[in-house]
Design a protein around this motif. Structure first.
Motif, PDB file in Angstrom:
ATOM      1  N   LEU A 104       0.832  -1.207   0.000  1.00 21.32           N
ATOM      2  CA  LEU A 104       0.000   0.000   0.000  1.00 21.32           C
ATOM      3  C   LEU A 104       0.862   1.250   0.000  1.00 21.32           C
ATOM      4  CD1 LEU A 104      -2.764  -1.048   2.556  1.00 21.32           C
ATOM      5  CD2 LEU A 104      -2.917  -1.039   0.075  1.00 21.32           C
ATOM      6  N   LEU A 105       1.921   1.247   0.796  1.00 25.90           N
ATOM      7  CA  LEU A 105       2.815   2.402   0.820  1.00 25.90           C
ATOM      8  C   LEU A 105       3.487   2.602  -0.539  1.00 25.90           C
ATOM      9  CD1 LEU A 105       4.532   1.979   4.305  1.00 25.90           C
ATOM     10  CD2 LEU A 105       2.751   3.600   3.680  1.00 25.90           C
ATOM     11  N   MET A 106       3.845   1.482  -1.186  1.00 28.57           N
ATOM     12  CA  MET A 106       4.454   1.589  -2.508  1.00 28.57           C
ATOM     13  C   MET A 106       3.486   2.222  -3.505  1.00 28.57           C
ATOM     14  SD  MET A 106       7.595   0.600  -2.639  1.00 28.57           S
ATOM     15  CE  MET A 106       7.676   0.463  -4.419  1.00 28.57           C
ATOM     16  N   ILE A 107       2.202   1.835  -3.421  1.00 31.21           N
ATOM     17  CA  ILE A 107       1.203   2.400  -4.339  1.00 31.21           C
ATOM     18  C   ILE A 107       1.080   3.898  -4.114  1.00 31.21           C
ATOM     19  CG2 ILE A 107      -1.250   2.386  -4.935  1.00 31.21           C
ATOM     20  CD1 ILE A 107      -1.260  -0.599  -4.134  1.00 31.21           C
ATOM     21  N   VAL A 108       0.922   4.291  -2.841  1.00 25.88           N
ATOM     22  CA  VAL A 108       0.767   5.716  -2.541  1.00 25.88           C
ATOM     23  C   VAL A 108       2.020   6.481  -2.930  1.00 25.88           C
ATOM     24  CG1 VAL A 108       0.356   7.383  -0.701  1.00 25.88           C
ATOM     25  CG2 VAL A 108      -0.856   5.215  -0.693  1.00 25.88           C
ATOM     26  N   SER A 109       3.203   5.940  -2.608  1.00 24.28           N
ATOM     27  CA  SER A 109       4.449   6.632  -2.915  1.00 24.28           C
ATOM     28  C   SER A 109       4.630   6.812  -4.414  1.00 24.28           C
ATOM     29  CB  SER A 109       5.622   5.845  -2.331  1.00 24.28           C
ATOM     30  OG  SER A 109       6.848   6.453  -2.653  1.00 24.28           O
ATOM     31  N   ALA A 110       4.340   5.758  -5.192  1.00 27.40           N
ATOM     32  CA  ALA A 110       4.495   5.860  -6.638  1.00 27.40           C
ATOM     33  C   ALA A 110       3.548   6.909  -7.213  1.00 27.40           C
ATOM     34  CB  ALA A 110       4.246   4.499  -7.286  1.00 27.40           C
ATOM     35  N   ASN A 111       2.304   6.923  -6.762  1.00 27.25           N
ATOM     36  CA  ASN A 111       1.342   7.886  -7.299  1.00 27.25           C
ATOM     37  C   ASN A 111       1.651   9.309  -6.860  1.00 27.25           C
ATOM     38  OD1 ASN A 111      -1.066   6.455  -8.805  1.00 27.25           O
ATOM     39  ND2 ASN A 111      -0.486   5.098  -7.110  1.00 27.25           N
ATOM     40  N   VAL A 112       2.190   9.486  -5.646  1.00 27.22           N
ATOM     41  CA  VAL A 112       2.613  10.829  -5.242  1.00 27.22           C
ATOM     42  C   VAL A 112       3.744  11.312  -6.139  1.00 27.22           C
ATOM     43  CG1 VAL A 112       3.749  12.114  -3.383  1.00 27.22           C
ATOM     44  CG2 VAL A 112       1.830  10.639  -2.860  1.00 27.22           C
ATOM     45  N   GLN A 113       4.698  10.426  -6.446  1.00 29.40           N
ATOM     46  CA  GLN A 113       5.786  10.819  -7.332  1.00 29.40           C
ATOM     47  C   GLN A 113       5.287  11.130  -8.737  1.00 29.40           C
ATOM     48  OE1 GLN A 113       9.003  11.393  -6.660  1.00 29.40           O
ATOM     49  NE2 GLN A 113       8.476  11.091  -4.486  1.00 29.40           N
ATOM     50  N   ILE A 114       4.280  10.349  -9.185  1.00 32.45           N
ATOM     51  CA  ILE A 114       3.699  10.644 -10.508  1.00 32.45           C
ATOM     52  C   ILE A 114       3.058  12.018 -10.498  1.00 32.45           C
ATOM     53  CG2 ILE A 114       1.861   9.955 -12.101  1.00 32.45           C
ATOM     54  CD1 ILE A 114       2.457   7.043 -11.332  1.00 32.45           C
TER      55      ILE A 114
ATOM     56  N   GLU B 120      -0.689  19.521   0.047  1.00 34.78           N
ATOM     57  CA  GLU B 120      -1.327  18.222   0.229  1.00 34.78           C
ATOM     58  C   GLU B 120      -0.359  17.082  -0.074  1.00 34.78           C
ATOM     59  OE1 GLU B 120      -2.586  20.775  -1.247  1.00 34.78           O
ATOM     60  OE2 GLU B 120      -4.390  21.262  -0.077  1.00 34.78           O
ATOM     61  N   LEU B 121       0.452  17.247  -1.134  1.00 25.34           N
ATOM     62  CA  LEU B 121       1.417  16.201  -1.471  1.00 25.34           C
ATOM     63  C   LEU B 121       2.491  16.072  -0.387  1.00 25.34           C
ATOM     64  CD1 LEU B 121       1.875  16.804  -5.299  1.00 25.34           C
ATOM     65  CD2 LEU B 121       0.598  14.972  -4.186  1.00 25.34           C
ATOM     66  N   SER B 122       2.897  17.213   0.169  1.00 26.41           N
ATOM     67  CA  SER B 122       3.877  17.160   1.261  1.00 26.41           C
ATOM     68  C   SER B 122       3.307  16.434   2.466  1.00 26.41           C
ATOM     69  CB  SER B 122       4.306  18.577   1.654  1.00 26.41           C
ATOM     70  OG  SER B 122       4.946  19.225   0.575  1.00 26.41           O
ATOM     71  N   ALA B 123       2.015  16.672   2.769  1.00 28.88           N
ATOM     72  CA  ALA B 123       1.382  15.969   3.882  1.00 28.88           C
ATOM     73  C   ALA B 123       1.344  14.468   3.614  1.00 28.88           C
ATOM     74  CB  ALA B 123      -0.028  16.513   4.116  1.00 28.88           C
ATOM     75  N   MET B 124       1.058  14.080   2.359  1.00 33.95           N
ATOM     76  CA  MET B 124       1.050  12.659   2.027  1.00 33.95           C
ATOM     77  C   MET B 124       2.445  12.056   2.167  1.00 33.95           C
ATOM     78  SD  MET B 124      -1.476  12.719  -1.288  1.00 33.95           S
ATOM     79  CE  MET B 124      -1.385  10.972  -1.519  1.00 33.95           C
TER      80      MET B 124
ATOM     81  N   ARG C 281       4.788  13.093   4.220  1.00 34.24           N
ATOM     82  CA  ARG C 281       5.056  12.932   5.648  1.00 34.24           C
ATOM     83  C   ARG C 281       4.324  11.711   6.204  1.00 34.24           C
ATOM     84  NH1 ARG C 281       4.465  18.604   5.506  1.00 34.24           N
ATOM     85  NH2 ARG C 281       2.318  18.446   6.285  1.00 34.24           N
ATOM     86  N   ALA C 282       3.082  11.505   5.755  1.00 32.49           N
ATOM     87  CA  ALA C 282       2.341  10.331   6.194  1.00 32.49           C
ATOM     88  C   ALA C 282       3.023   9.050   5.719  1.00 32.49           C
ATOM     89  CB  ALA C 282       0.903  10.395   5.688  1.00 32.49           C
ATOM     90  N   LEU C 283       3.596   9.085   4.521  1.00 31.50           N
ATOM     91  CA  LEU C 283       4.322   7.924   4.013  1.00 31.50           C
ATOM     92  C   LEU C 283       5.526   7.600   4.901  1.00 31.50           C
ATOM     93  CD1 LEU C 283       4.296   8.528   0.161  1.00 31.50           C
ATOM     94  CD2 LEU C 283       3.318   6.580   1.359  1.00 31.50           C
ATOM     95  N   LYS C 284       6.231   8.636   5.330  1.00 24.94           N
ATOM     96  CA  LYS C 284       7.372   8.389   6.212  1.00 24.94           C
ATOM     97  C   LYS C 284       6.911   7.781   7.532  1.00 24.94           C
ATOM     98  CE  LYS C 284      10.449  11.939   4.343  1.00 24.94           C
ATOM     99  NZ  LYS C 284      11.242  13.151   4.641  1.00 24.94           N
ATOM    100  N   GLY C 285       5.776   8.276   8.053  1.00 28.79           N
ATOM    101  CA  GLY C 285       5.248   7.682   9.272  1.00 28.79           C
ATOM    102  C   GLY C 285       4.847   6.234   9.069  1.00 28.79           C
ATOM    103  N   GLY C 286       4.229   5.930   7.929  1.00 32.53           N
ATOM    104  CA  GLY C 286       3.856   4.550   7.640  1.00 32.53           C
ATOM    105  C   GLY C 286       5.070   3.652   7.486  1.00 32.53           C
ATOM    106  N   GLN C 287       6.136   4.183   6.854  1.00 32.63           N
ATOM    107  CA  GLN C 287       7.361   3.401   6.727  1.00 32.63           C
ATOM    108  C   GLN C 287       7.967   3.103   8.101  1.00 32.63           C
ATOM    109  OE1 GLN C 287       9.812   5.732   4.139  1.00 32.63           O
ATOM    110  NE2 GLN C 287       8.553   5.371   2.341  1.00 32.63           N
ATOM    111  N   SER C 288       7.919   4.106   8.990  1.00 32.48           N
ATOM    112  CA  SER C 288       8.432   3.893  10.347  1.00 32.48           C
ATOM    113  C   SER C 288       7.627   2.823  11.074  1.00 32.48           C
ATOM    114  CB  SER C 288       8.398   5.211  11.119  1.00 32.48           C
ATOM    115  OG  SER C 288       8.791   5.015  12.451  1.00 32.48           O
ATOM    116  N   LEU C 289       6.279   2.880  10.961  1.00 32.17           N
ATOM    117  CA  LEU C 289       5.442   1.883  11.624  1.00 32.17           C
ATOM    118  C   LEU C 289       5.710   0.491  11.055  1.00 32.17           C
ATOM    119  CD1 LEU C 289       3.206   1.139  13.562  1.00 32.17           C
ATOM    120  CD2 LEU C 289       1.531   1.760  11.807  1.00 32.17           C
TER     121      LEU C 289
END
Length: 762
Positions: free
Chosen positions: A389-399, A411-415, A417-425
């Motif tokens: 799921l993180l890979m999907i979100v990360s790839a689409n944010v980069q797109i 909004e993209l910056s917030a996403m 930051r959320a991705l970094k939190g998800g990676q940490s979890l």
């Protein structure tokens, strides 16, 4: 699950009818309990009462022995004081007579009458066994006359402490330290007084040399004449210098310890008293009585070794125990036999209950084992799916970033930051499940740690001050930098919660070596990273469970119980150790011991300053192997935006079929393989995984590069034994882009197609 039949014996089988109950009346369980409690109470009383009596008698005996030893030392030290006082008074009288003898004579006059003065000195000092010599010294410290020699030899004591001390008015030096006398050539200490000229100025010194052996012999006789006596006697100056001591020990010090209780008592000017201390002279704990010798700067000491007191006490205690517990053991055996008979009467009921309890315990243990196994698999599966799921979100944010999204930067910056939190979890979950892959590298702490200052400040908050003490010449470490950063953040967050009103968080680094003989579970060179806070600390019961997974004392919703377990797992898998010291009101200190790297940190690659080629490297032909449709779609779109050609397949079996077809076509026509790179997940459905695919591709005798992606530590370890590049989920898209650019540059520099070079046309 099959179960075996259990048939208890007749005596233990439960009654089947009222008739059986009549034939075999059951003893009420309550009676067993009451009788057992009564017998146990009697047994406890039979054990406790003798033990209490023995303990009371032993304590009373020990106190009496300590008191007797103290009284003996006080009586003995009084005798030693009176003896020493007589000796020093006699010396003072002798000094006064010699001063009167030389009254009105200067140095020249004394030398002129040296023969007559020598005879008088010899007569005065010759009748005392403690006196080694009586000497007269001039204004400059020159020997003028002595009772030992005539004529007096040429020597000077101008640089001796007792001479300069008497000349300068220091009362302590009227009694010197033990030395080898210039005149007598043996161990002595001197008692001296000054001579005054007619005008009242300093004219010299009259010195009486006393033998320490005289005092040693007196102390030996006073203590009974045995070298094995538990007592010691000493004569010391007020500064702790030892003048005489019995019994003598080899290589004993010349002065008492400067910070001992005795030294503190002497410094306070106490004239008499008793202290307990460890003696450096006898290397034993002692009860030490002391008394000052009149107005002289000298004390008489008498000590009693506590080891002798304890030895005598142990001997008396052994006799007391033997006489007290011999009849008690007989009583214990009688009560124990009664308990055995009581147990035999209820044996049937107990065996039946034991069988039932055993079955319940086995079933419960089996369920618990299955639950823990399922929990580990669940954590790993959830983390794997969450990675996708993180890979999907990360790839689409980069797109979205690459396509340009005006007005959506926030909004993209917030996403992100959320991705970094998800990676940490995710890393925390995989750490608990022991499936978090480590990407170890050599790290120079003195360069890396200051760069984490802002990250730690953000984790600590504004109320807490951050202090860094990195030390000098810290060794490089071999660690996973991301895991180390996460560990620091977890500890900093815990410190912030422990200091709600503010405080100080200190980061220290130092080199440390553990040796096998020190008894530490680790051996070798380590870097100790200490993180200390000034919070309220943890009680012992919380400290004992601090590293337990999912254990937390924070309110609901404030903590997961995964922070410190991640720290412990990271240090353990890095080859080190994590430890915690904490106490209520004393703060908490978390220490990470991380292994020293054998190689130096890699230098940063130099920036290429050459002229770039006019044409950009051509995009790669990438075979993407991914079973998750959304991950595959996002990754494919992103790779295409980077300028690469992408062929996507569902699993490794299909990919291998493509390679088989391409390889067969290459063998027939010489056509090169249609791919420059294979980008594959490892964990996929089918008969093969990504590592199997990489090994199969390499079996084609091709230099085709392969990049594998995984989120499991065990798969990552296996992948590292294959000649491929490995990325752990969730990876940074920028890292993948940098890796692809490196492969493009390699192809551009070689100018060859690795796929075509594998099998040239026949």
């Amino acid at each position: 699950m099959t179960s075996e039949r259990f048939d208890p014996p007749e005596a233990s089988r439960p009654p089947a009818s009222h008739q059986d109950e009549a034939r075999f009346p059951a003893v009420p369980e309550q009676n067993f309990h009451v009788r057992r409690i009564t017998l146990i109470a009697l047994l406890v009383a039979a054990i406790v009462l003798p033990c209490v009596y023995v303990a009371a008698m032993a304590f009373s005996d020990l106190r009496a022995r300590m008191a007797d030893a103290t009284n003996v030392t006080l009586r003995t030290v009084r005798v030693a004081e009176e003896h020493a006082l007589k000796v020093f008074d006699m010396n003072e009288t002798l000094d006064s007579r010699i001063v009167d003898l030389t009254q009105g004579l200067d140095d020249t006059g004394i030398r002129a009458q040296e023969g007559e003065i020598h005879e008088k000195l010899r007569t005065m000092g010759g009748g005392y066994p403690q006196v080694a010599a009586v000497s007269i010294f001039g204004r400059e410290g020159d020997l003028l006359a002595t009772s030992r020699f005539y004529p007096a030899p040429e020597l000077s004591i101008a640089d001796r402490d007792d001479f300069t001390g008497i000349r300068d008015g220091k009362g302590l030096e009227h009694v010197s330290k033990v030395m080898t006398g210039h005149v007598v050539g043996e161990q002595v200490f001197n008692t001296g007084v000054e001579r005054l000229a007619a005008d009242g100025s300093f004219a010299g010194v009259v010195s009486v040399a006393l033998r320490p052996s005289y005092f040693d012999a007196f102390y030996r006789e006073l203590l009974g004449g045995s070298d094995t006596t538990p007592m010691i006697m000493s004569l010391v100056r007020t500064d702790g210098a030892i003048l005489a001591h019995y019994p003598r020990r080899p290589r004993e010090p010349q002065a008492m310890a400067p910070h001992s209780p005795l030294a503190e008592a002497l410094a306070q000017g106490r004239r008499a008293g008793v202290v307990r201390m460890h003696s450096d002279i006898d290397d034993d704990n002692e009860i030490l009585a002391f008394r000052r010798i009149g107005a002289y700067p000298v004390y008489a000491l008498c000590g009693y070794r506590t080891s002798a007191i304890w030895a005598a006490w142990y001997r008396h205690l052994s006799v007391l125990i033997l006489s007290m517990f011999t009849p008690s053991i007989v009583l214990w055996c009688v009560i124990w036999l009664s308990l055995r008979r009581l147990s035999a009467e209820e044996e049937a009921w107990e065996r039946w209950q034991a069988e039932a309890s055993m079955r319940r315990s086995i079933e419960s243990a089996y369920r618990q084992s299955r639950k823990m196994e399922a929990l580990g698999n669940l954590v790993g599966s959830v983390a794997h799916d969450f990675n996708n799921l993180l890979m999907i979100v990360s790839a689409n944010v980069q797109i979205a970033r690459r396509r340009g999204a005006p007005g959506l930067d926030r909004e993209l910056s917030a996403m992100e930051r959320a991705l970094k939190g998800g990676q940490s979890l995710t890393r925390q979950l995989l750490g608990v499940a022991r499936k978090q892959p480590l990407r170890n590298e050599t790290l120079a702490l003195e360069r890396w740690l200051p760069a984490c200052r802002e990250l730690l400040r953000a984790s600590l908050g504004a109320k807490i001050s951050l202090v860094m003490d990195i030390g000098v010449d810290i060794w490089p470490m071999r660690v996973d930098v991301a895991e180390l950063e996460l560990a620091l953040i977890n500890i900093a967050v815990n410190a912030r919660d422990a200091m709600p009103n503010g405080g100080r968080f200190t980061v220290r680094a130092a080199n440390i070596n553990f040796r096998r003989q020190d008894g530490f579970p680790l051996t070798g060179d380590f870097v100790q990273l200490s993180l200390e806070d000034t919070g309220g600390g943890m009680p012992p019961e919380v400290l004992a469970r601090a590293f337990e997974p999912l254990f937390t004392t924070k309110p609901k919703g404030m903590g997961t119980g995964l922070g410190l377990p991640q720290v412990f797992a990271f240090c353990e898998r890095s080859g080190g150790l994590a430890a915690i010291d904490s106490a209520i009101g004393a703060g908490t200190s978390v220490r990470l011991y991380l292994p020293r790297a054998t190689a130096a940190p890699e230098a940063e690659p130099p920036v290429e300053t050459g002229v770039e080629e006019s044409g950009a490297p051509q995009g790669l032909r990438i075979l993407l192997v991914e079973d998750n449709d959304e991950v595959a779609a996002g990754t494919e779109a992103l790779l295409q935006m980077m300028g690469h050609q992408v062929t996507c397949v569902f699993n490794a079996d299909i990919a291998l079929c493509l390679f088989d077809d391409a390889h067969a076509r290459q063998a027939r026509t010489g056509e090169p393989l249609p791919f420059d790179l294979v980008l594959s997940d490892i964990h996929m459905p089918g008969t093969m995984n990504g590592i199997d695919l990489a090994e199969a591709v390499q079996a084609f005798d091709t230099r085709l590069p392969v990049i594998l992606v995984t989120g499991y530590a065990e798969e990552l370890d296996r992948a590292r034994h294959v000649n491929v590049r490995v990325l752990s989920k969730p990876f940074d898209i920028a890292l993948l882009e940098e890796l692809l650019q490196a492969i493009q540059r390699e192809l551009a520099q070689t100018g060859a197609d690795p796929a075509a070079a594998a099998h040239p046309a026949d």
